[in-house]
Write a protein that holds these residues in place. Structure first.
Motif, short mmCIF file in Angstrom:
data_model
loop_
_atom_site.label_atom_id
_atom_site.label_comp_id
_atom_site.label_asym_id
_atom_site.label_seq_id
_atom_site.Cartn_x
_atom_site.Cartn_y
_atom_site.Cartn_z
N GLN A 183 18.32 15.18 28.49
CA GLN A 183 16.94 15.01 28.95
C GLN A 183 16.40 13.63 28.57
OE1 GLN A 183 14.22 17.82 27.19
NE2 GLN A 183 15.29 17.73 25.24
N TYR A 184 17.08 12.96 27.63
CA TYR A 184 16.63 11.64 27.17
C TYR A 184 17.40 10.49 27.82
CZ TYR A 184 14.62 14.59 23.58
OH TYR A 184 13.94 15.57 22.93
N GLU A 231 19.42 18.38 32.68
CA GLU A 231 18.21 17.84 32.08
C GLU A 231 17.82 18.58 30.80
OE1 GLU A 231 15.75 16.13 35.84
OE2 GLU A 231 15.55 18.28 35.46
N THR A 232 18.82 19.05 30.06
CA THR A 232 18.54 19.73 28.80
C THR A 232 19.32 19.04 27.68
OG1 THR A 232 20.34 21.29 29.16
CG2 THR A 232 18.14 21.96 29.91
#
Length: 90
Positions: A70-71, A65-66
């Motif tokens: 994350q998008y 999620e980085t």
């Protein structure tokens, strides 16, 4: 990976001769298509490198999620599809 994107460029390079045969001047749509293609290659390369770094981490979280992840759940696929969409506009 960068090699995969290089392969895509190599596979589609013969299309350049077919597209240039008319001798028409470049227009605004060509510039937009080029930016979409280059953006797709960059996005795919960056997201593939982020995924590789995540997979090599020992104590990694369950979900990445980085960065670009994350998008989107699959920014690498989005980057490749952007390449093909940009090529369509050329």
């Amino acid at each position: 990976s960068l090699a995969q994107h290089g392969m895509l460029v190599g596979l589609t390079l013969p299309l350049q001769a077919a597209m240039a045969a008319e001798g028409s001047a470049l227009n605004g749509l060509d510039v937009v298509a080029l930016l979409i293609c280059l953006g797709g290659i960059c996005m795919g390369c960056v997201s593939d490198n982020q995924l590789r770094r995540y997979m090599l981490t020992r104590d990694r979280p369950l979900i990445l999620e980085t960065g670009l992840w994350q998008y989107s759940r699959h920014p690498n696929h989005f980057g490749e599809q952007s390449w093909w969409i940009g090529l369509l506009f050329l």
